[in-house]
Motif scaffolding. Sequence first.
Motif, PDB file in Angstrom:
ATOM      1  N   LEU A  64       0.845  -1.194   0.000  1.00 54.51           N
ATOM      2  CA  LEU A  64       0.000   0.000   0.000  1.00 54.51           C
ATOM      3  C   LEU A  64       0.877   1.240   0.000  1.00 54.51           C
ATOM      4  N   VAL A  65       1.874   1.219   0.903  1.00 59.44           N
ATOM      5  CA  VAL A  65       2.843   2.308   0.911  1.00 59.44           C
ATOM      6  C   VAL A  65       3.842   2.116  -0.227  1.00 59.44           C
ATOM      7  N   GLY A  66       4.329   0.862  -0.331  1.00 61.27           N
ATOM      8  CA  GLY A  66       5.398   0.585  -1.282  1.00 61.27           C
ATOM      9  C   GLY A  66       4.976   0.736  -2.725  1.00 61.27           C
ATOM     10  N   TRP A  67       3.786   0.219  -3.086  1.00 63.75           N
ATOM     11  CA  TRP A  67       3.344   0.333  -4.470  1.00 63.75           C
ATOM     12  C   TRP A  67       3.038   1.780  -4.837  1.00 63.75           C
ATOM     13  N   VAL A  68       2.535   2.540  -3.870  1.00 60.63           N
ATOM     14  CA  VAL A  68       2.323   3.957  -4.146  1.00 60.63           C
ATOM     15  C   VAL A  68       3.667   4.621  -4.444  1.00 60.63           C
ATOM     16  N   VAL A  69       4.657   4.319  -3.588  1.00 59.96           N
ATOM     17  CA  VAL A  69       5.985   4.891  -3.819  1.00 59.96           C
ATOM     18  C   VAL A  69       6.595   4.319  -5.096  1.00 59.96           C
ATOM     19  N   MET A  70       6.478   2.982  -5.276  1.00 56.86           N
ATOM     20  CA  MET A  70       7.089   2.345  -6.449  1.00 56.86           C
ATOM     21  C   MET A  70       6.460   2.836  -7.745  1.00 56.86           C
ATOM     22  N   ASP A  71       5.126   2.901  -7.789  1.00 52.17           N
ATOM     23  CA  ASP A  71       4.495   3.382  -9.021  1.00 52.17           C
ATOM     24  C   ASP A  71       4.797   4.851  -9.252  1.00 52.17           C
ATOM     25  N   SER A  72       4.908   5.614  -8.158  1.00 48.79           N
ATOM     26  CA  SER A  72       5.290   7.014  -8.310  1.00 48.79           C
ATOM     27  C   SER A  72       6.678   7.126  -8.919  1.00 48.79           C
ATOM     28  N   VAL A  73       7.621   6.326  -8.391  1.00 50.37           N
ATOM     29  CA  VAL A  73       8.988   6.361  -8.923  1.00 50.37           C
ATOM     30  C   VAL A  73       9.033   5.765 -10.326  1.00 50.37           C
ATOM     31  N   MET A  74       8.376   4.609 -10.519  1.00 51.19           N
ATOM     32  CA  MET A  74       8.426   3.939 -11.811  1.00 51.19           C
ATOM     33  C   MET A  74       7.810   4.791 -12.916  1.00 51.19           C
ATOM     34  N   LEU A  75       6.584   5.238 -12.687  1.00 52.96           N
ATOM     35  CA  LEU A  75       5.886   5.969 -13.737  1.00 52.96           C
ATOM     36  C   LEU A  75       6.368   7.411 -13.843  1.00 52.96           C
ATOM     37  N   GLY A  76       6.786   7.990 -12.705  1.00 50.23           N
ATOM     38  CA  GLY A  76       7.407   9.312 -12.773  1.00 50.23           C
ATOM     39  C   GLY A  76       8.710   9.257 -13.562  1.00 50.23           C
ATOM     40  N   SER A  77       9.510   8.208 -13.308  1.00 49.16           N
ATOM     41  CA  SER A  77      10.747   8.021 -14.071  1.00 49.16           C
ATOM     42  C   SER A  77      10.446   7.752 -15.533  1.00 49.16           C
ATOM     43  N   LEU A  78       9.449   6.901 -15.786  1.00 47.77           N
ATOM     44  CA  LEU A  78       9.061   6.610 -17.161  1.00 47.77           C
ATOM     45  C   LEU A  78       8.693   7.891 -17.903  1.00 47.77           C
ATOM     46  N   HIS A  79       7.865   8.706 -17.269  1.00 50.12           N
ATOM     47  CA  HIS A  79       7.435   9.970 -17.859  1.00 50.12           C
ATOM     48  C   HIS A  79       8.638  10.853 -18.190  1.00 50.12           C
ATOM     49  N   VAL A  87      13.310   1.888 -10.461  1.00 50.00           N
ATOM     50  CA  VAL A  87      12.396   1.555  -9.368  1.00 50.00           C
ATOM     51  C   VAL A  87      12.833   0.309  -8.612  1.00 50.00           C
ATOM     52  N   SER A  88      13.722  -0.489  -9.192  1.00 47.64           N
ATOM     53  CA  SER A  88      14.197  -1.694  -8.507  1.00 47.64           C
ATOM     54  C   SER A  88      14.837  -1.374  -7.169  1.00 47.64           C
ATOM     55  N   PHE A  89      15.450  -0.208  -7.049  1.00 48.03           N
ATOM     56  CA  PHE A  89      16.122   0.160  -5.804  1.00 48.03           C
ATOM     57  C   PHE A  89      15.119   0.523  -4.708  1.00 48.03           C
ATOM     58  N   ILE A  90      13.889   0.814  -5.092  1.00 49.39           N
ATOM     59  CA  ILE A  90      12.796   0.992  -4.123  1.00 49.39           C
ATOM     60  C   ILE A  90      12.079  -0.334  -3.915  1.00 49.39           C
ATOM     61  N   ALA A  91      11.903  -1.084  -4.987  1.00 49.60           N
ATOM     62  CA  ALA A  91      11.086  -2.297  -4.947  1.00 49.60           C
ATOM     63  C   ALA A  91      11.718  -3.415  -4.135  1.00 49.60           C
ATOM     64  N   ALA A  92      13.038  -3.562  -4.176  1.00 46.69           N
ATOM     65  CA  ALA A  92      13.686  -4.720  -3.555  1.00 46.69           C
ATOM     66  C   ALA A  92      13.352  -4.863  -2.067  1.00 46.69           C
ATOM     67  N   PRO A  93      13.560  -3.850  -1.222  1.00 47.58           N
ATOM     68  CA  PRO A  93      13.224  -4.026   0.197  1.00 47.58           C
ATOM     69  C   PRO A  93      11.727  -4.115   0.458  1.00 47.58           C
ATOM     70  N   VAL A  94      10.924  -3.404  -0.323  1.00 51.41           N
ATOM     71  CA  VAL A  94       9.469  -3.464  -0.148  1.00 51.41           C
ATOM     72  C   VAL A  94       8.961  -4.879  -0.432  1.00 51.41           C
ATOM     73  N   GLU A  95       9.431  -5.473  -1.520  1.00 49.33           N
ATOM     74  CA  GLU A  95       8.969  -6.805  -1.886  1.00 49.33           C
ATOM     75  C   GLU A  95       9.511  -7.867  -0.932  1.00 49.33           C
TER      76      GLU A  95
END
Length: 293
Positions: free
Chosen positions: A76-91, A123-131
Amino acid sequence: MSSSTSKPTTTYDVLIGYLAGTFSGLAKNAVGHPLDTIKVRLQTTSTQFTGPLDCVRKTYATQGVKGFYLGFTPPLVGWVVMDSVMLGSLHNYRRIIKQNFYNGESLDLKGHVAAGVMAGWTVSFIAAPVEYAKVKLQIQYGKGNRGPISVIKEIYQRQGLGLNGLYKGLVSTLIFRTHFITWWGSYHLFTEKLNSFNWNPVLVNFLAGGFSASCFWITAYPFDVVKSYVLANDKFNGSFKSWLDATKEIYREKGIKGFGRGFAPSIMRAFPANAAALAAFEGVLRLAGTGSH
Protein backbone atom coordinates in the motif's frame (compact mmCIF):
# COMPACT_ATOMS: atom_id res chain seq x y z
CA MET A 1 0.95 8.46 -29.11
CA SER A 2 0.43 12.12 -29.80
CA SER A 3 3.33 14.37 -30.68
CA SER A 4 3.95 17.80 -29.26
CA THR A 5 6.41 20.59 -29.93
CA SER A 6 9.50 20.84 -27.76
CA LYS A 7 9.36 23.39 -24.97
CA PRO A 8 11.51 24.31 -21.97
CA THR A 9 11.24 21.83 -19.10
CA THR A 10 9.67 23.11 -15.90
CA THR A 11 9.53 21.67 -12.39
CA TYR A 12 5.87 20.92 -13.09
CA ASP A 13 6.85 18.81 -16.11
CA VAL A 14 9.25 16.79 -13.98
CA LEU A 15 7.00 16.26 -10.96
CA ILE A 16 3.63 15.58 -12.58
CA GLY A 17 4.64 12.05 -13.59
CA TYR A 18 5.40 11.18 -9.97
CA LEU A 19 2.02 12.50 -8.83
CA ALA A 20 0.24 10.52 -11.55
CA GLY A 21 2.19 7.42 -10.51
CA THR A 22 0.93 7.82 -6.94
CA PHE A 23 -2.67 7.44 -8.13
CA SER A 24 -1.60 4.44 -10.20
CA GLY A 25 -0.17 2.73 -7.11
CA LEU A 26 -3.36 3.29 -5.12
CA ALA A 27 -5.47 1.78 -7.89
CA LYS A 28 -3.15 -1.21 -8.38
CA ASN A 29 -2.99 -2.16 -4.70
CA ALA A 30 -6.75 -1.86 -4.18
CA VAL A 31 -7.47 -4.24 -7.05
CA GLY A 32 -4.59 -6.68 -7.01
CA HIS A 33 -3.34 -7.59 -3.52
CA PRO A 34 -5.45 -10.70 -2.70
CA LEU A 35 -4.41 -12.44 -5.91
CA ASP A 36 -0.82 -11.41 -5.29
CA THR A 37 -0.93 -13.16 -1.91
CA ILE A 38 -2.18 -16.38 -3.54
CA LYS A 39 0.55 -16.09 -6.18
CA VAL A 40 3.34 -15.70 -3.62
CA ARG A 41 2.08 -18.58 -1.46
CA LEU A 42 2.01 -20.90 -4.45
CA GLN A 43 5.45 -19.75 -5.60
CA THR A 44 7.11 -20.41 -2.26
CA THR A 45 5.72 -23.81 -1.19
CA SER A 46 5.52 -27.03 -3.17
CA THR A 47 3.46 -29.21 -0.80
CA GLN A 48 1.00 -27.10 1.18
CA PHE A 49 -1.42 -26.34 -1.68
CA THR A 50 -2.52 -28.38 -4.68
CA GLY A 51 -3.36 -25.30 -6.74
CA PRO A 52 -4.85 -21.77 -6.69
CA LEU A 53 -8.35 -22.79 -5.57
CA ASP A 54 -6.95 -24.98 -2.81
CA CYS A 55 -4.80 -22.07 -1.67
CA VAL A 56 -7.83 -19.76 -1.61
CA ARG A 57 -9.87 -22.31 0.33
CA LYS A 58 -7.20 -23.06 2.93
CA THR A 59 -6.26 -19.41 3.38
CA TYR A 60 -9.87 -18.47 4.04
CA ALA A 61 -10.49 -21.49 6.31
CA THR A 62 -7.48 -20.80 8.53
CA GLN A 63 -7.13 -17.01 8.40
CA GLY A 64 -10.37 -15.59 7.01
CA VAL A 65 -10.51 -12.60 4.70
CA LYS A 66 -7.54 -11.04 6.52
CA GLY A 67 -5.37 -13.86 5.20
CA PHE A 68 -5.65 -12.47 1.70
CA TYR A 69 -4.45 -9.07 2.89
CA LEU A 70 -1.37 -10.13 4.82
CA GLY A 71 1.45 -7.91 3.72
CA PHE A 72 -1.04 -5.31 2.50
CA THR A 73 0.65 -2.36 4.21
CA PRO A 74 4.09 -2.60 2.56
CA PRO A 75 2.65 -2.58 -0.96
CA LEU A 76 0.00 0.00 0.00
CA VAL A 77 2.84 2.31 0.91
CA GLY A 78 5.40 0.59 -1.28
CA TRP A 79 3.34 0.33 -4.47
CA VAL A 80 2.32 3.96 -4.15
CA VAL A 81 5.99 4.89 -3.82
CA MET A 82 7.09 2.34 -6.45
CA ASP A 83 4.49 3.38 -9.02
CA SER A 84 5.29 7.01 -8.31
CA VAL A 85 8.99 6.36 -8.92
CA MET A 86 8.43 3.94 -11.81
CA LEU A 87 5.89 5.97 -13.74
CA GLY A 88 7.41 9.31 -12.77
CA SER A 89 10.75 8.02 -14.07
CA LEU A 90 9.06 6.61 -17.16
CA HIS A 91 7.43 9.97 -17.86
CA ASN A 92 10.75 11.80 -17.46
CA TYR A 93 12.85 9.28 -19.38
CA ARG A 94 10.36 9.56 -22.24
CA ARG A 95 10.60 13.34 -22.06
CA ILE A 96 14.43 13.32 -21.98
CA ILE A 97 14.72 10.82 -24.82
CA LYS A 98 12.14 12.72 -26.86
CA GLN A 99 13.95 16.03 -26.44
CA ASN A 100 17.46 14.70 -27.04
CA PHE A 101 17.01 11.98 -29.65
CA TYR A 102 13.69 12.67 -31.40
CA ASN A 103 13.77 16.47 -31.81
CA GLY A 104 10.56 16.78 -29.80
CA GLU A 105 8.65 14.33 -32.00
CA SER A 106 6.72 11.32 -30.69
CA LEU A 107 8.77 8.33 -29.59
CA ASP A 108 8.80 5.17 -31.66
CA LEU A 109 8.94 1.62 -30.28
CA LYS A 110 12.69 1.80 -29.51
CA GLY A 111 12.23 5.01 -27.55
CA HIS A 112 9.40 3.58 -25.44
CA VAL A 113 11.35 0.38 -24.76
CA ALA A 114 14.45 2.33 -23.67
CA ALA A 115 12.43 4.56 -21.33
CA GLY A 116 10.59 1.56 -19.91
CA VAL A 117 13.71 -0.48 -19.12
CA MET A 118 15.43 2.49 -17.47
CA ALA A 119 12.31 3.12 -15.38
CA GLY A 120 12.30 -0.55 -14.36
CA TRP A 121 15.91 -0.46 -13.24
CA THR A 122 15.36 2.81 -11.39
CA VAL A 123 12.40 1.55 -9.37
CA SER A 124 14.20 -1.69 -8.51
CA PHE A 125 16.12 0.16 -5.80
CA ILE A 126 12.80 0.99 -4.12
CA ALA A 127 11.09 -2.30 -4.95
CA ALA A 128 13.69 -4.72 -3.55
CA PRO A 129 13.22 -4.03 0.20
CA VAL A 130 9.47 -3.46 -0.15
CA GLU A 131 8.97 -6.81 -1.89
CA TYR A 132 11.22 -8.58 0.62
CA ALA A 133 9.03 -7.41 3.51
CA LYS A 134 5.84 -8.17 1.55
CA VAL A 135 6.88 -11.75 0.77
CA LYS A 136 7.89 -12.40 4.39
CA LEU A 137 4.45 -11.23 5.54
CA GLN A 138 2.55 -13.15 2.87
CA ILE A 139 4.08 -16.52 3.77
CA GLN A 140 2.96 -16.34 7.40
CA TYR A 141 0.50 -19.17 8.02
CA GLY A 142 -0.15 -19.03 11.76
CA LYS A 143 -2.58 -16.85 13.69
CA GLY A 144 0.01 -14.77 15.54
CA ASN A 145 1.15 -12.86 12.48
CA ARG A 146 3.73 -10.11 12.68
CA GLY A 147 3.24 -6.67 11.21
CA PRO A 148 5.37 -4.94 8.56
CA ILE A 149 7.39 -2.81 11.00
CA SER A 150 8.46 -5.80 13.08
CA VAL A 151 9.40 -7.77 9.96
CA ILE A 152 11.48 -4.93 8.50
CA LYS A 153 13.11 -4.31 11.88
CA GLU A 154 13.97 -7.99 12.28
CA ILE A 155 15.47 -8.24 8.79
CA TYR A 156 17.57 -5.13 9.38
CA GLN A 157 18.76 -6.25 12.83
CA ARG A 158 19.69 -9.74 11.68
CA GLN A 159 20.96 -9.05 8.17
CA GLY A 160 21.60 -5.33 7.77
CA LEU A 161 20.89 -3.24 4.70
CA GLY A 162 23.07 -4.86 2.02
CA LEU A 163 22.58 -7.62 -0.53
CA ASN A 164 22.14 -10.19 2.24
CA GLY A 165 19.79 -7.87 4.15
CA LEU A 166 16.94 -5.62 3.12
CA TYR A 167 18.38 -5.48 -0.40
CA LYS A 168 18.66 -9.25 -0.64
CA GLY A 169 16.49 -9.42 -3.76
CA LEU A 170 18.02 -6.51 -5.67
CA VAL A 171 19.74 -8.59 -8.36
CA SER A 172 16.62 -10.72 -8.85
CA THR A 173 14.51 -7.58 -9.03
CA LEU A 174 16.77 -5.96 -11.64
CA ILE A 175 16.66 -9.10 -13.79
CA PHE A 176 12.88 -9.37 -13.42
CA ARG A 177 12.26 -5.71 -14.29
CA THR A 178 14.44 -5.88 -17.39
CA HIS A 179 11.32 -7.47 -18.89
CA PHE A 180 9.80 -4.01 -18.93
CA ILE A 181 11.02 -4.25 -22.52
CA THR A 182 7.89 -6.33 -23.11
CA TRP A 183 5.57 -4.23 -20.98
CA TRP A 184 6.27 -0.77 -22.35
CA GLY A 185 6.97 -1.91 -25.87
CA SER A 186 3.62 -3.69 -26.07
CA TYR A 187 1.87 -0.80 -24.29
CA HIS A 188 2.99 1.51 -27.08
CA LEU A 189 1.84 -0.93 -29.77
CA PHE A 190 -1.53 -1.60 -28.14
CA THR A 191 -2.12 2.11 -27.58
CA GLU A 192 -1.37 2.94 -31.22
CA LYS A 193 -3.71 0.22 -32.45
CA LEU A 194 -6.56 1.09 -30.08
CA ASN A 195 -6.24 4.81 -30.84
CA SER A 196 -6.85 3.99 -34.50
CA PHE A 197 -10.44 3.06 -33.54
CA ASN A 198 -11.02 6.58 -32.11
CA TRP A 199 -12.13 5.13 -28.77
CA ASN A 200 -12.34 7.09 -25.52
CA PRO A 201 -8.81 7.70 -24.18
CA VAL A 202 -9.68 6.23 -20.78
CA LEU A 203 -10.84 2.99 -22.42
CA VAL A 204 -7.71 2.91 -24.60
CA ASN A 205 -5.43 3.34 -21.56
CA PHE A 206 -7.39 0.74 -19.58
CA LEU A 207 -7.23 -1.90 -22.32
CA ALA A 208 -3.64 -1.14 -23.34
CA GLY A 209 -2.57 -1.24 -19.70
CA GLY A 210 -4.24 -4.59 -19.10
CA PHE A 211 -3.07 -6.25 -22.30
CA SER A 212 0.53 -5.01 -22.02
CA ALA A 213 0.80 -6.07 -18.38
CA SER A 214 -0.46 -9.53 -19.35
CA CYS A 215 2.25 -9.75 -22.04
CA PHE A 216 4.83 -8.70 -19.47
CA TRP A 217 3.80 -11.35 -16.93
CA ILE A 218 3.76 -14.11 -19.53
CA THR A 219 7.41 -13.42 -20.41
CA ALA A 220 8.66 -12.37 -16.96
CA TYR A 221 6.84 -14.84 -14.70
CA PRO A 222 9.62 -17.46 -14.30
CA PHE A 223 11.93 -14.66 -13.16
CA ASP A 224 9.35 -13.52 -10.62
CA VAL A 225 9.23 -17.08 -9.23
CA VAL A 226 13.00 -17.02 -8.73
CA LYS A 227 12.75 -13.60 -7.06
CA SER A 228 10.05 -14.78 -4.64
CA TYR A 229 12.00 -17.97 -3.92
CA VAL A 230 15.11 -15.99 -3.04
CA LEU A 231 13.16 -13.67 -0.75
CA ALA A 232 11.15 -16.39 1.00
CA ASN A 233 14.01 -18.75 1.84
CA ASP A 234 16.35 -17.67 4.61
CA LYS A 235 18.78 -20.41 3.69
CA PHE A 236 19.93 -18.24 0.80
CA ASN A 237 21.71 -16.12 3.41
CA GLY A 238 24.24 -18.92 3.74
CA SER A 239 24.30 -21.76 1.26
CA PHE A 240 23.17 -19.88 -1.87
CA LYS A 241 24.96 -16.89 -3.27
CA SER A 242 23.32 -16.00 -6.56
CA TRP A 243 20.14 -15.71 -8.59
CA LEU A 244 21.46 -18.56 -10.71
CA ASP A 245 21.85 -20.81 -7.65
CA ALA A 246 18.21 -20.18 -6.77
CA THR A 247 17.17 -21.03 -10.33
CA LYS A 248 19.06 -24.32 -10.15
CA GLU A 249 17.46 -25.13 -6.77
CA ILE A 250 13.93 -24.59 -8.11
CA TYR A 251 14.62 -26.79 -11.12
CA ARG A 252 16.22 -29.49 -9.00
CA GLU A 253 13.33 -29.60 -6.51
CA LYS A 254 10.33 -28.95 -8.78
CA GLY A 255 11.42 -29.29 -12.39
CA ILE A 256 10.39 -26.94 -15.15
CA LYS A 257 6.88 -26.72 -13.68
CA GLY A 258 8.35 -25.02 -10.64
CA PHE A 259 8.81 -21.84 -12.68
CA GLY A 260 5.07 -21.68 -13.37
CA ARG A 261 3.68 -22.16 -9.85
CA GLY A 262 1.21 -19.40 -9.00
CA PHE A 263 0.87 -18.27 -12.63
CA ALA A 264 -2.95 -18.46 -12.68
CA PRO A 265 -3.57 -15.85 -9.94
CA SER A 266 -0.76 -13.73 -11.31
CA ILE A 267 -2.19 -13.53 -14.82
CA MET A 268 -5.70 -13.07 -13.40
CA ARG A 269 -4.41 -10.12 -11.39
CA ALA A 270 -2.30 -8.63 -14.18
CA PHE A 271 -5.11 -7.30 -16.36
CA PRO A 272 -7.46 -5.60 -13.86
CA ALA A 273 -4.78 -4.26 -11.51
CA ASN A 274 -2.60 -2.76 -14.23
CA ALA A 275 -5.49 -1.66 -16.42
CA ALA A 276 -6.77 0.38 -13.47
CA ALA A 277 -3.26 1.62 -12.69
CA LEU A 278 -2.45 2.81 -16.23
CA ALA A 279 -5.88 4.38 -16.69
CA ALA A 280 -5.31 6.32 -13.45
CA PHE A 281 -1.79 7.36 -14.48
CA GLU A 282 -2.71 8.56 -17.97
CA GLY A 283 -5.90 10.16 -16.66
CA VAL A 284 -3.99 12.33 -14.19
CA LEU A 285 -1.52 13.34 -16.93
CA ARG A 286 -4.42 14.39 -19.18
CA LEU A 287 -6.04 16.38 -16.37
CA ALA A 288 -2.69 18.03 -15.72
CA GLY A 289 -2.39 19.00 -19.38
CA THR A 290 0.56 16.66 -20.03
CA GLY A 291 -0.07 14.18 -22.81
CA SER A 292 1.62 10.86 -23.48
CA HIS A 293 4.87 10.78 -25.42
